[in-house]
Design an enzyme around this catalytic site. Structure first.
Site, PDB file in Angstrom:
ATOM      1  N   LYS A   1       0.843  -1.204   0.000  1.00 37.49           N
ATOM      2  CA  LYS A   1       0.000   0.000   0.000  1.00 37.49           C
ATOM      3  C   LYS A   1       0.870   1.243   0.000  1.00 37.49           C
ATOM      4  O   LYS A   1       1.628   1.487   0.943  1.00 37.49           O
ATOM      5  CB  LYS A   1      -0.925  -0.006   1.209  1.00 37.49           C
ATOM      6  CG  LYS A   1      -2.064   1.004   1.114  1.00 37.49           C
ATOM      7  CD  LYS A   1      -3.026   0.831   2.261  1.00 37.49           C
ATOM      8  CE  LYS A   1      -4.283   1.670   2.060  1.00 37.49           C
ATOM      9  NZ  LYS A   1      -4.007   3.105   1.856  1.00 37.49           N
TER      10      LYS A   1
ATOM     11  N   ARG B   1     -11.397   8.989  -6.114  1.00 37.23           N
ATOM     12  CA  ARG B   1     -12.284   7.838  -5.996  1.00 37.23           C
ATOM     13  C   ARG B   1     -13.749   8.268  -5.867  1.00 37.23           C
ATOM     14  O   ARG B   1     -14.652   7.444  -5.973  1.00 37.23           O
ATOM     15  CB  ARG B   1     -11.888   6.992  -4.784  1.00 37.23           C
ATOM     16  CG  ARG B   1     -12.073   7.649  -3.448  1.00 37.23           C
ATOM     17  CD  ARG B   1     -11.573   6.740  -2.337  1.00 37.23           C
ATOM     18  NE  ARG B   1     -11.834   7.312  -1.016  1.00 37.23           N
ATOM     19  CZ  ARG B   1     -11.473   6.743   0.115  1.00 37.23           C
ATOM     20  NH1 ARG B   1     -10.817   5.597   0.092  1.00 37.23           N
ATOM     21  NH2 ARG B   1     -11.748   7.304   1.274  1.00 37.23           N
TER      22      ARG B   1
ATOM     23  N   LYS C   1      -7.615  -4.217   4.002  1.00 35.43           N
ATOM     24  CA  LYS C   1      -6.554  -3.245   4.260  1.00 35.43           C
ATOM     25  C   LYS C   1      -5.828  -3.627   5.546  1.00 35.43           C
ATOM     26  O   LYS C   1      -6.444  -3.756   6.602  1.00 35.43           O
ATOM     27  CB  LYS C   1      -7.156  -1.849   4.378  1.00 35.43           C
ATOM     28  CG  LYS C   1      -6.165  -0.749   4.697  1.00 35.43           C
ATOM     29  CD  LYS C   1      -6.842   0.612   4.653  1.00 35.43           C
ATOM     30  CE  LYS C   1      -7.929   0.739   5.695  1.00 35.43           C
ATOM     31  NZ  LYS C   1      -8.514   2.095   5.752  1.00 35.43           N
TER      32      LYS C   1
ATOM     33  N   GLU D   1      -2.652   4.433  -7.333  1.00 31.68           N
ATOM     34  CA  GLU D   1      -2.240   5.436  -6.356  1.00 31.68           C
ATOM     35  C   GLU D   1      -1.430   6.490  -7.098  1.00 31.68           C
ATOM     36  O   GLU D   1      -0.579   6.159  -7.928  1.00 31.68           O
ATOM     37  CB  GLU D   1      -1.374   4.813  -5.258  1.00 31.68           C
ATOM     38  CG  GLU D   1      -2.135   3.998  -4.242  1.00 31.68           C
ATOM     39  CD  GLU D   1      -3.003   4.837  -3.312  1.00 31.68           C
ATOM     40  OE1 GLU D   1      -2.531   5.890  -2.846  1.00 31.68           O
ATOM     41  OE2 GLU D   1      -4.152   4.437  -3.064  1.00 31.68           O
TER      42      GLU D   1
ATOM     43  N   GLU E   1       3.153   2.163   4.025  1.00 33.59           N
ATOM     44  CA  GLU E   1       1.908   2.241   4.792  1.00 33.59           C
ATOM     45  C   GLU E   1       1.383   0.888   5.258  1.00 33.59           C
ATOM     46  O   GLU E   1       0.803   0.771   6.335  1.00 33.59           O
ATOM     47  CB  GLU E   1       0.845   2.957   3.951  1.00 33.59           C
ATOM     48  CG  GLU E   1      -0.374   3.361   4.736  1.00 33.59           C
ATOM     49  CD  GLU E   1      -1.335   4.224   3.927  1.00 33.59           C
ATOM     50  OE1 GLU E   1      -2.387   4.582   4.456  1.00 33.59           O
ATOM     51  OE2 GLU E   1      -1.023   4.524   2.758  1.00 33.59           O
TER      52      GLU E   1
END
Length: 340
Positions: free
Chosen positions: A38, A69, A232, A112, A211
């Protein structure tokens, strides 16, 4: 903060849910997990929309939209002298007609967006400004791709994550060849076959100051909105929420009369005081509140009401409250009240 931007296209991308060891273990019992690293960037839905031009039997234009998004343009790309990078670029016809394009009438990259090596909050700040930005500073790390017809339909995309990653690799390769001024890359990814492997990878990623991970069921498909099938895995040291009040300096102390933080309603439902901000931010927030007070004939108002924010903390107590919560950054980019 930037002025409100309209929704260009409701992209409604698949968002990962919070890590669930039971659900993850169930997937591992049947197969394996795709673990994407991430990135500390901003979610980008880059839409290349092949559109037939009136008066041309076989002609297509290729407008490109750099969307959050939430389906809104980033303010930096609304600048009158900048516009959307790569939009109506004369290299697109060659890209689609010469190469074996996966989706000849357009596609959306789920990615990203990084700018140089800036942290997320500084990337968000740069995207909020209506100022030109050198395209060589943009880094697009891709982890998903959908045909535009599916994006517009709002339906799930019946292609498994294990197959989609090969679609991503193929398309990124073509983008690198045709549009080298932007740094395109495929998300760093590894296959994990046990919880122990997942934990080891997570620890190594955190040691690199990254992250965390996004875990994917390889047999799951790309869904819309926040749904299971992607998890996540990030440290439990930050949380998002919305501003519901102001925190003022204590009378008689150095910061009396200044805004020293915000009351924040967390996504978990708790209300906390997020302070520990710099003197510069105290002055900025206080001045903004004073301007609002003047505009409202002396009535105190909160111009930051409803703004989405991220805060950090040292520890989460068993009841869900936080130890030493601190204001980190605003989460809104195209609109202050929307987390992006």
């Amino acid at each position: 903060m930037s002025k409100v931007q309209s929704v260009i296209l409701e992209t409604n991308p698949h968002r990962p849910v919070n890590f669930n060891e039971k659900a993850v273990s169930k997937v591992l019992e049947e197969s394996y997990l795709i673990a994407d690293v991430k990135e500390d960037g901003v979610r980008l839905n880059l839409c290349v929309m092949g559109e037939r031009r009136s008066g041309y039997e076989n002609g297509y234009d290729y407008p490109v939209e750099w969307l959050s998004r939430e389906g809104k343009r980033f303010p930096v790309f609304c600048h009158q002298h900048v516009g959307n990078p790569l939009s109506f670029d004369n290299r697109w016809p060659d890209f689609f007609e010469t190469d074996e394009a996966l989706f000849p009438e357009g596609f959306m990259l789920d990615a990203e967006l990084r700018i140089d090596d800036l942290p997320c909050k500084d990337i968000a700040g740069t995207l909020r400004r209506h100022q030109a930005i050198d395209l060589s500073r943009l880094k697009v790390i891709v982890f998903g791709i959908l045909p535009m017809s599916v994006v517009r339909s709002g339906q799930d995309y019946d292609v498994t994550h294990s197959v989609m990653k090969y679609h991503v690799e193929y398309q990124v390769k073509l983008l690198k060849e045709r549009f080298p001024e932007i740094a395109w890359s495929v998300v760093e990814s590894l296959d994990c076959f046990s919880v122990e492997e997942v934990d080891t990878l997570y620890e190594s990623v955190r040691e690199r100051k990254l992250e965390g991970l996004v875990l994917k069921d390889p047999n799951g498909i790309y869904k819309r909105s926040k749904q299971s099938g992607m998890w996540k895995m990030t440290p439990d040291d930050n949380e998002d929420g919305k501003v519901v009040g102001l925190v003022w300096g204590t009378p008689g102390l150095a910061n009396e009369g200044k805004v020293i933080g915000f009351e924040v309603l967390l996504e978990s439902g708790h209300v906390v005081n997020a302070c520990k901000i710099s003197k510069a931010l105290m002055d900025e927030f206080t001045a903004k509140v004073s301007e609002a007070e003047f505009a409202n004939s002396g009535r105190v108002s909160n111009p930051y009401e409803g703004h989405t924010v991220r805060l950090t903390f040292m520890e989460r107590y068993p009841d869900g409250s936080l130890r030493h919560p601190s204001f980190d950054s605003f989460r809104g980019i195209s609109e202050p009240t929307i987390k992006e």
